[in-house]
Design a protein around this motif. Structure first.
Motif, PDB file in Angstrom:
ATOM      1  N   ALA A 161       0.835  -1.204   0.000  1.00  0.00           N
ATOM      2  CA  ALA A 161       0.000   0.000   0.000  1.00  0.00           C
ATOM      3  C   ALA A 161       0.864   1.245   0.000  1.00  0.00           C
ATOM      4  CB  ALA A 161      -0.919  -0.001   1.218  1.00  0.00           C
ATOM      5  N   PHE A 162       0.589   2.124  -0.966  1.00  0.00           N
ATOM      6  CA  PHE A 162       1.170   3.463  -0.977  1.00  0.00           C
ATOM      7  C   PHE A 162       0.118   4.394  -0.375  1.00  0.00           C
ATOM      8  CE2 PHE A 162       3.419   1.491  -4.541  1.00  0.00           C
ATOM      9  CZ  PHE A 162       4.687   2.052  -4.495  1.00  0.00           C
ATOM     10  N   PRO A 163       0.258   4.769   0.889  1.00  0.00           N
ATOM     11  CA  PRO A 163      -0.800   5.583   1.495  1.00  0.00           C
ATOM     12  C   PRO A 163      -0.735   7.051   1.047  1.00  0.00           C
ATOM     13  CG  PRO A 163       0.647   4.565   3.151  1.00  0.00           C
ATOM     14  CD  PRO A 163       1.321   4.474   1.825  1.00  0.00           C
ATOM     15  N   GLY A 164      -1.719   7.805   1.495  1.00  0.00           N
ATOM     16  CA  GLY A 164      -1.757   9.235   1.193  1.00  0.00           C
ATOM     17  C   GLY A 164      -0.743   9.998   2.012  1.00  0.00           C
ATOM     18  N   GLY A 165      -0.573  11.265   1.645  1.00  0.00           N
ATOM     19  CA  GLY A 165       0.354  12.113   2.376  1.00  0.00           C
ATOM     20  C   GLY A 165       0.965  13.153   1.477  1.00  0.00           C
ATOM     21  N   PHE A 166       2.089  13.647   1.911  1.00  0.00           N
ATOM     22  CA  PHE A 166       2.818  14.630   1.114  1.00  0.00           C
ATOM     23  C   PHE A 166       4.259  14.164   1.024  1.00  0.00           C
ATOM     24  CE2 PHE A 166      -0.856  17.018   2.231  1.00  0.00           C
ATOM     25  CZ  PHE A 166      -1.017  17.944   1.226  1.00  0.00           C
ATOM     26  N   SER A 167       4.474  13.056   0.277  1.00  0.00           N
ATOM     27  CA  SER A 167       5.840  12.556   0.230  1.00  0.00           C
ATOM     28  C   SER A 167       6.735  13.634  -0.373  1.00  0.00           C
ATOM     29  CB  SER A 167       5.903  11.263  -0.587  1.00  0.00           C
ATOM     30  OG  SER A 167       5.509  11.494  -1.908  1.00  0.00           O
ATOM     31  N   PHE A 168       7.870  13.835   0.228  1.00  0.00           N
ATOM     32  CA  PHE A 168       8.837  14.856  -0.180  1.00  0.00           C
ATOM     33  C   PHE A 168       8.177  16.231  -0.327  1.00  0.00           C
ATOM     34  CE2 PHE A 168      10.640  10.799  -1.206  1.00  0.00           C
ATOM     35  CZ  PHE A 168      11.943  10.914  -0.766  1.00  0.00           C
ATOM     36  N   GLY A 169       7.195  16.461   0.546  1.00  0.00           N
ATOM     37  CA  GLY A 169       6.582  17.779   0.620  1.00  0.00           C
ATOM     38  C   GLY A 169       5.828  18.207  -0.630  1.00  0.00           C
ATOM     39  N   ASP A 170       5.523  17.265  -1.540  1.00  0.00           N
ATOM     40  CA  ASP A 170       4.882  17.604  -2.818  1.00  0.00           C
ATOM     41  C   ASP A 170       5.780  18.513  -3.657  1.00  0.00           C
ATOM     42  OD1 ASP A 170       2.588  16.125  -2.809  1.00  0.00           O
ATOM     43  OD2 ASP A 170       1.206  17.823  -2.794  1.00  0.00           O
ATOM     44  N   ASP A 171       7.055  18.575  -3.319  1.00  0.00           N
ATOM     45  CA  ASP A 171       7.929  19.489  -4.052  1.00  0.00           C
ATOM     46  C   ASP A 171       8.181  18.997  -5.467  1.00  0.00           C
ATOM     47  OD1 ASP A 171       8.416  21.634  -2.242  1.00  0.00           O
ATOM     48  OD2 ASP A 171       9.494  20.221  -0.980  1.00  0.00           O
ATOM     49  N   ILE A 172       8.397  19.924  -6.353  1.00  0.00           N
ATOM     50  CA  ILE A 172       8.485  19.756  -7.812  1.00  0.00           C
ATOM     51  C   ILE A 172       7.091  19.397  -8.326  1.00  0.00           C
ATOM     52  CG2 ILE A 172       9.530  18.573  -9.780  1.00  0.00           C
ATOM     53  CD1 ILE A 172      12.080  18.314  -8.095  1.00  0.00           C
ATOM     54  N   ALA A 173       6.544  18.213  -8.001  1.00  0.00           N
ATOM     55  CA  ALA A 173       5.148  17.876  -8.293  1.00  0.00           C
ATOM     56  C   ALA A 173       4.786  16.720  -7.372  1.00  0.00           C
ATOM     57  CB  ALA A 173       4.970  17.477  -9.750  1.00  0.00           C
ATOM     58  N   ALA A 174       3.504  16.653  -7.020  1.00  0.00           N
ATOM     59  CA  ALA A 174       3.063  15.637  -6.059  1.00  0.00           C
ATOM     60  C   ALA A 174       3.458  14.237  -6.519  1.00  0.00           C
ATOM     61  CB  ALA A 174       1.555  15.728  -5.866  1.00  0.00           C
ATOM     62  N   GLY A 175       4.115  13.498  -5.654  1.00  0.00           N
ATOM     63  CA  GLY A 175       4.447  12.100  -5.934  1.00  0.00           C
ATOM     64  C   GLY A 175       5.697  11.900  -6.766  1.00  0.00           C
ATOM     65  N   LYS A 176       6.177  12.975  -7.370  1.00  0.00           N
ATOM     66  CA  LYS A 176       7.258  12.866  -8.353  1.00  0.00           C
ATOM     67  C   LYS A 176       8.566  12.295  -7.739  1.00  0.00           C
ATOM     68  CE  LYS A 176       8.616  13.784 -12.533  1.00  0.00           C
ATOM     69  NZ  LYS A 176       7.880  13.468 -13.744  1.00  0.00           N
ATOM     70  N   ILE A 177       8.997  12.884  -6.645  1.00  0.00           N
ATOM     71  CA  ILE A 177      10.313  12.482  -6.121  1.00  0.00           C
ATOM     72  C   ILE A 177      10.261  11.066  -5.544  1.00  0.00           C
ATOM     73  CG2 ILE A 177      12.172  13.076  -4.502  1.00  0.00           C
ATOM     74  CD1 ILE A 177      11.501  15.969  -4.834  1.00  0.00           C
ATOM     75  N   HIS A 178       9.128  10.729  -4.935  1.00  0.00           N
ATOM     76  CA  HIS A 178       9.007   9.368  -4.406  1.00  0.00           C
ATOM     77  C   HIS A 178       8.999   8.352  -5.556  1.00  0.00           C
ATOM     78  CE1 HIS A 178       7.467   7.313  -0.488  1.00  0.00           C
ATOM     79  NE2 HIS A 178       8.631   6.867  -0.891  1.00  0.00           N
ATOM     80  N   ALA A 179       8.355   8.733  -6.642  1.00  0.00           N
ATOM     81  CA  ALA A 179       8.333   7.854  -7.823  1.00  0.00           C
ATOM     82  C   ALA A 179       9.756   7.627  -8.320  1.00  0.00           C
ATOM     83  CB  ALA A 179       7.464   8.463  -8.918  1.00  0.00           C
ATOM     84  N   VAL A 180      10.531   8.701  -8.367  1.00  0.00           N
ATOM     85  CA  VAL A 180      11.930   8.598  -8.795  1.00  0.00           C
ATOM     86  C   VAL A 180      12.682   7.622  -7.896  1.00  0.00           C
ATOM     87  CG1 VAL A 180      14.110   9.888  -8.786  1.00  0.00           C
ATOM     88  CG2 VAL A 180      12.119  10.817  -9.982  1.00  0.00           C
ATOM     89  N   LYS A 181      12.456   7.731  -6.584  1.00  0.00           N
ATOM     90  CA  LYS A 181      13.158   6.866  -5.642  1.00  0.00           C
ATOM     91  C   LYS A 181      12.856   5.389  -5.935  1.00  0.00           C
ATOM     92  CE  LYS A 181      14.916   7.677  -1.148  1.00  0.00           C
ATOM     93  NZ  LYS A 181      15.908   8.617  -1.522  1.00  0.00           N
ATOM     94  N   PHE A 182      11.585   5.098  -6.173  1.00  0.00           N
ATOM     95  CA  PHE A 182      11.213   3.706  -6.462  1.00  0.00           C
ATOM     96  C   PHE A 182      11.808   3.232  -7.779  1.00  0.00           C
ATOM     97  CE2 PHE A 182       8.369   4.006  -2.967  1.00  0.00           C
ATOM     98  CZ  PHE A 182       8.242   2.695  -2.546  1.00  0.00           C
ATOM     99  N   LYS A 183      11.739   4.102  -8.764  1.00  0.00           N
ATOM    100  CA  LYS A 183      12.212   3.712 -10.081  1.00  0.00           C
ATOM    101  C   LYS A 183      13.720   3.433 -10.062  1.00  0.00           C
ATOM    102  CE  LYS A 183      11.843   5.165 -14.873  1.00  0.00           C
ATOM    103  NZ  LYS A 183      11.181   6.134 -15.766  1.00  0.00           N
TER     104      LYS A 183
END
Lengths: 261, 1005
Positions: free
Chosen positions: A53-75
């Motif tokens: 489960a990827f829960p809700g929140g503000f991963s990486f503060g929504d900086d640059i764009a919501a979800g973007k930096i966390h997506a990069v980390k996973f990729k």
């Protein structure tokens, strides 16, 4: 009985981890929280779980764009592990910020067997504002295992970047393959005609989609925010079931794992 | 240096641009087009290929955005003016920091010292404007002068000469040094205090001089090589620790209070009234756990958890930079519960915004118009709360033009701690000698120097803005998660917020009898190595490192045995943690920098040495100030007047604010701030259930009404207090367990030539404290935390450039929290079923002084509402019982706008009409319908009761002033009969609701 093991991500600004954990527990699963770095370090193994489960929140503060930096980390750090998880036919759910991450990874809609190229997006709401409001949802016919047997939902949205957008060709494909799982609706249950029933200006009222297998599901509304009767904004004036209606989504997932994995 | 530019594809709807266009229109300029371009300036060398990967993978969204690498993409758009807005050097760039982290992940590289990513924005505008117009737009819409700079260019110049954006890199060409300061004559002492912005008065400066000339002090200092002149750091430490902000010198002053020719002496308002009341109640109330010493007060919540809460103000920074001030405020107050006891998990936050009227168009020209200010502070709390994962379920907005200069910005945080953690009490902690001093969270920069001293000064040009900062909820949320785990693993002994005064205050407090578990062995001194403190850039002097208030920091004491495990956990959570010294038993405030001594003072002097202030207070009765009851013409057209009342700024809907806060994250929400048929009317209070395993819940509310202050601050305070309680009772709370937090925001009570009535203002403060004491004791509801802000004054120019001193009304806000035994028993204010009976509880008196009703006629009046404790307590107990017994369908208190507004609200919230005969309303000395409808008498409710419960309801209510005044009807019509039996109002409730919602209905897309 088979124990269903769920991994709920936390850390890096994720903030709905506790209630997502609770929702899965109420649905009968064994739930563990893991920091993304624990998966990267290898001190926790994705392999040993049935549902991610990827829960809700503000991963990486929504900086640059919501979800973007966390997506990069996973990729860049966990691609292999995720590929294995998907090919093992396990379940993944992304809620709100989790949905944004999955969309930006390319996990959703995951068409043409491609889980790593972004094909749709979740843009800033047409209102330009973050909003917390309860909305009606119509559950569409789809292969999604999480919404099986559910017709309508009433859940809160809590986001500033939830406007679903896709190019016409992609949208046609989503429709053709029945990958649109949830649509914003009017109080009568029909497709939403305007704001605030469609709270963010989403294309074709789309609130949630799944991949062609139906095992990967993302949605902007928060089912984990309606796990008790009293979470409902009108519980002091309406007849409502004792159990939170949002729980059905988590129960479906647990049931699927028990029956199929 | 590389630059990646990103912008949204033009064909898509852009709410941001539309919004900015409206704001520009508000300034009086018509523009056709606003386009925003984000610049990521990367101060590190990368190949073209890598930059393209970053632009595609990280910085842009392929579906909706376009980008360019190392060349500008703005040339192709049609525009006339370019505004480039960037941070001033040293202002925290949150997005830049995150981008740097992500780049490291993608390219497997490391950023070296001095290398960084900087974000800034281009705004492209199309419109017939000249350069001064564009400058005005830049300042009024796109940039805040206190933290950002901007550059304006026209298209022609751009095409001819191009534009190279510069980065706000901090380069301080300065070698850190320790200076010594000579303490000379009275005049020299005063000029030193002024020159260094220390805000120390002459008595304090002399006390410091005496200390450094003491024989024993000289001897001790000589021993380590320091002389009898203090270092710059030592003087700074004393200035911070002895500041009004940290020591509350006015609340602790010795006061000579005169009222009606009689004089009495009060040794500290805080000790005499606030602490005395709390301590008296603590003897009676077994559930009070820890009050008035830690970062926030603590009570028992249920069998497993303790509850803590604290409300702070952040007024000065919010006046200069509303967004950053409010953001830093909310993120900062979160650290109070986080640093309470062994450390709380945060469970909610609330807000209070007191500003000038948003539609103000008078002669005064405040630096930031209240409309922009309100939007800025709202956005700040939104980002702080939402990104921290803490629900913001409740808050208030209050308008008065006394706040045009300085707003009152309230932020509250609450948390839970397990009652027992690893065998020890959750509220207990102690710094042990030998423990390492750990600094956790952010790095230190020049931002936030002198917050404690400057927030204690009047607003104006001398403020250096060092204290205006940018909070970072993301960094702190990571730290919150880390600390919760570290706490449960018993990895630290003590925890403290690093806020005002920086390391100087936080380490200073922790190293001096801090904690309550084994008072004998507690640390009584420390050795702090300032060169070990992580800094943002080179060039900081040791004193700056010591007093900087850079945000998102906590200080912990960790046993050397646990340090390895502690650091490993910090690493996993990506939280910066550094050992910067050791606590000990030396009794000394000892700091070093590269082994040179920076400070060596006795802890006792630092903490207890500040001399007591002496202040005079002289009360003037309202009559002696010329106040009287006005003659008001009778209302001719009730419907018209009623609607005008509903649309008043302090009464109308604030839904647009409530919705922009995530008020239900954590899934604990039970009663939201928006209730009723369409979930759009404000409930009296909100309720959350923070422990899923328990039926216990917390009712959350507040009370505030400074409009009564011009008459008598005693009754202003009493009414605010009663409102905070009334709201909790209305939702189903109970006097048995309600706690409060008091916040005083006051104009200066220090005499001076620009403050001729300081003695009267001090008397107002005395009376407010007397009320706090009287009512907390009478109700049995203690203040467990509190805070004061004693300089609500500033000077602002008018349209002719003439300066005016503007002071806010003396303001007390009580934030309340009531423990509810069973969350399933709560009720809301919306009427539920046609046929239910409508009761008014509590008498209405001729008390329109300070009311909305009088204000509509430009009057203040004299008859301020009086809170009658005996009647109120009896009524509250009875109401709690009927709600608990399930006899009540809805309950709503009467607040601003009185009975009239309350009746309209319960009706349009429920979607059913009412038929009410006002002649039945319980009252005393009220013989006209107008006053009956709009008097703001305290302790009243409107309750609806299903007919079948009427008898039982009346039985429990016996002995109270209650009357049946009408019924709920199916038709959507509100009908009111006046005192003579005639129908004075018959209105469709949907119309009334629309009128009430209209003024702030700006949420439409």
């Amino acid at each position: 009985m088979r124990k269903v093991k769920v991994l709920v991500l936390y850390g890096h600004g994720i903030n709905c981890d506790n209630e997502t954990k609770k929702a899965f527990e109420l649905a009968g699963a064994c739930v563990e929280k893991a920091h993304t770095n624990e998966l990267i370090e290898g001190s926790k193994k994705l392999d040993s779980y049935d549902i991610l489960a990827f829960p809700g929140g503000f991963s990486f503060g929504d900086d640059i764009a919501a979800g973007k930096i966390h997506a990069v980390k996973f990729k860049y750090k966990l691609k292999k592990n995720l590929l294995k998880f998907i090919s093992d036919k396990k379940l993944i759910i992304g809620i709100c910020n989790g949905f944004q991450i999955m969309v930006k990874l390319g996990f959703l809609p995951g068409i043409n067997d491609d889980y790593w190229t972004q094909k749709v997006t979740l843009a800033f709401n047409d209102s330009g504002k973050f909003e917390d409001r309860w909305i009606n949802l119509k559950v569409e016919k789809s292969p999604c295992v999480f919404t099986k047997g559910i017709k309508n939902l009433y859940l809160p949205i809590r986001h500033g970047e939830g406007k679903f957008y896709a190019e016409p060709k992609t949208l046609a494909k989503l429709k053709k393959e029945n990958l649109i799982v949830l649509r914003y609706a009017n109080p009568n249950g029909e497709k939403a005609s305007k704001y605030p029933h469609n709270p963010n200006g989403s294309l074709d009222n789309i609130a949630g989609i799944c991949d062609p297998s139906g095992r990967i599901f993302g949605l902007m509304p928060h089912p984990e925010a309606y796990i008790y009767r009293e979470n409902h904004p009108k519980h002091t004036r309406e007849t409502l079931p004792e159990k939170g209606v949002g729980l059905a989504i988590f129960e479906n997932a647990v049931k699927y794992v028990k029956e199929n994995l | 240096m590389h630059t990646i530019e990103v912008t949204f594809k033009t064909r898509l709807k852009n709410a941001f641009a539309e919004h900015k266009q409206r704001e520009i229109l508000d300034l009086g300029f018509q523009v056709k087009f606003v386009k925003e371009v984000t610049l990521y300036s990367i101060d590190k060398k990368f190949s073209k290929k890598d930059l393209n990967i970053l632009a595609q993978e990280l910085f842009s969204d392929p579906l909706i955005q376009e980008f360019s690498v190392d060349r500008s993409l703005i040339g192709k758009f049609s525009w006339d003016w370019l505004i480039h807005v960037k941070n001033l050097p040293g202002v925290k760039d949150n997005t830049g920091e995150r981008a740097q982290e992500a780049i490291q992940d993608i390219l497997h590289t490391k950023f070296n010292k001095g290398e960084a990513v900087y974000t800034s924005k281009y705004f492209l505008i199309k419109g017939c404007l000249n350069k001064p117009d564009v400058e005005k737009i830049a300042k009024g819409v796109f940039a805040y002068e206190s933290v950002e700079s901007w550059h304006v260019i026209d298209k022609k110049t751009y095409l001819e000469k191009g534009y190279m954006p510069e980065i706000p890199k901090v380069l301080i060409a300065h070698k850190p040094k320790i200076s010594k300061l000579e303490l000379g004559s009275v005049q020299e002492l005063l000029s030193l205090s002024k020159q260094k912005n220390l805000a120390l008065n002459i008595e304090e400066m002399q006390k410091i001089k005496e200390y450094f000339l003491r024989a024993d002090v000289i001897k001790n200092r000589k021993h380590i090589g320091l002389d009898n002149n203090p270092t710059d750091a030592e003087l700074e430490v004393l200035a911070q620790t002895w500041s009004e902000h940290c020591k509350h010198k006015i609340f602790n002053a010795y006061v000579e209070y005169t009222e009606g020719g009689k004089t009495k002496y009060i040794n500290s308002l805080f000790k005499t009234y606030i602490r005395a009341s709390t301590e008296k109640l603590k003897k009676k109330l077994k559930w009070m756990v820890s009050t008035l010493w830690d970062n926030s007060g603590v009570i028992e919540f249920n069998n497993n958890y303790l509850f803590a809460f604290k409300c702070e103000t952040h007024n000065s920074p919010s006046a200069k930079y509303p967004y950053g001030g409010a953001l830093t405020g909310i993120v900062g107050v979160y650290r109070d519960p986080m640093g309470t006891g062994k450390g709380c998990k945060l469970i909610y936050g609330t807000y209070g915004f007191c500003t000038g009227e948003p539609n103000y168009d008078g002669d005064l020209k405040p630096e930031i118009h209240p409309k922009r200010l309100l939007e800025g502070v709202r956005q700040g709390v939104q980002d702080g709360g939402n990104k921290h994962g803490v629900p913001t379920p409740y808050g208030i907005v209050f308008f008065d033009n006394g706040y045009l200069g300085k707003p009152a910005l309230y932020v509250l945080a609450a948390g839970l701690i397990p009652k027992i953690i690893n065998g020890e009490g959750g509220s207990e902690k102690q710094t042990d000698p030998g423990d390492l001093i750990i600094m956790c969270g952010g790095k230190v920069g020049i931002d936030g120097i002198h917050g404690a001293t400057e927030s204690s000064m009047e607003g104006g040009k001398h403020i250096t803005l060092g204290h205006v900062q940018m909070g970072d909820p993301y960094t702190q949320k990571k730290m919150h998660d880390f600390l919760s785990e570290a706490r449960d693993k018993n990895l630290y002994t003590c925890i403290q917020d690093c806020g005002a005064g920086g390391l100087s205050s936080s380490v200073g407090e922790m190293g001096y009898n801090f904690g309550r578990s084994k008072p004998k062995d507690v640390a009584k001194g420390f050795e702090l190595h300032l060169d070990k403190v992580p800094i943002k850039y080179k060039g900081l002097d040791p004193w700056q490192i010591l007093v900087s208030e850079s945000q998102e920091r906590m200080i912990l004491s960790v046993s050397p045995k646990k340090i390895k495990e502690f650091m490993a956990l910090a690493k996993r959570h990506e939280v910066e943690a550094t050992a910067i010294g050791t606590f000990n038993s030396s009794g000394k405030f000892h700091c070093l920098y590269n082994n040179k001594h920076v400070s060596f003072m006795d802890m006792e002097f630092v903490h207890e040495g500040v001399p007591q202030l002496r202040l005079e207070a002289q009360w003037l009765t309202p009559q002696s100030r010329g106040l009287s009851e006005p003659e008001i013409p009778k209302i001719k057209n009730h419907a018209k007047f009623f609607k005008k009342m509903l649309a008043r700024p302090n009464i109308s809907s604030k839904e647009y604010i409530v919705r922009q806060f995530d008020h239900e994250v954590q899934a604990t929400s039970v009663i939201k701030h928006l209730v009723g048929e369409e979930s759009d009317v404000h409930s009296d209070a909100v309720v959350i259930r923070p422990d899923f395993e328990s039926k216990k819940a917390i009712a959350i509310a507040s009370g505030i009404n400074p409009k009564y202050s011009p008459i008598d601050t005693y009754h202003m305070t009493a009414n605010a207090f009663d409102e905070a309680i009334r709201r909790i009772v209305a939702i189903g709370g109970n006097l048995k367990k309600i706690v409060l937090n008091d916040n005083f925001c006051w104009p200066s009570t220090l005499s001076g030539k620009d403050n001729p009535d300081a003695k009267y203002k001090m008397a107002q403060l005395v009376r407010a404290n007397q009320a706090l004491y009287d009512y907390t004791l009478a109700y049995g509801t203690p203040c467990i935390s509190g805070k004061d802000s004693m300089s609500m004054d500033t000077t602002i120019p008018d349209t002719h450039g003439k300066e005016h001193r503007i002071s806010s009304l003396p303001t007390v806000m009580f934030s309340s929290a009531g423990i509810i035994d069973n969350y399933k028993k709560c009720v809301t204010m919306d009427v539920k079923h046609p046929g239910d009976l409508v009761f008014v509880l509590g008498k209405t008196y001729d008390e329109c002084g300070g009311s909305e009703y009088y204000e509509m006629f430009g009057e203040i009046g004299l008859n301020v509402p009086i809170v009658r404790t005996k009647k109120a307590i009896k009524l509250y107990k009875a109401l709690s019982e009927v709600i608990e017994s399930g006899l009540v369908a809805s309950a709503h208190g009467c607040y601003k706008g009185g009975l009239g507004v309350a009746l309209a609200q319960i009706s349009f919230a429920g979607g059913y009409g009412l038929e009410i005969n006002l002649d039945f309303v319980p009252r005393e000395n009220v013989d006209n319908t107008d006053k009956l409808l709009y008097s703001e008498s305290a302790s009243r409710f409107i309750v609806t009761v299903p007919r079948k419960y009427e008898k039982e309801f009346r039985r429990i209510m016996k002995g109270n002033d209650i009357k049946l005044v009408g019924k709920v009807v199916g038709k959507k019509i509100l009908t009111l009969k006046g005192l003579k039996g005639q129908i004075i109002l018959k209105e469709n409730i949907e119309v009334l609701k629309r009128v009430w919602k209209e003024p702030f209905n700006t949420i439409k897309p």
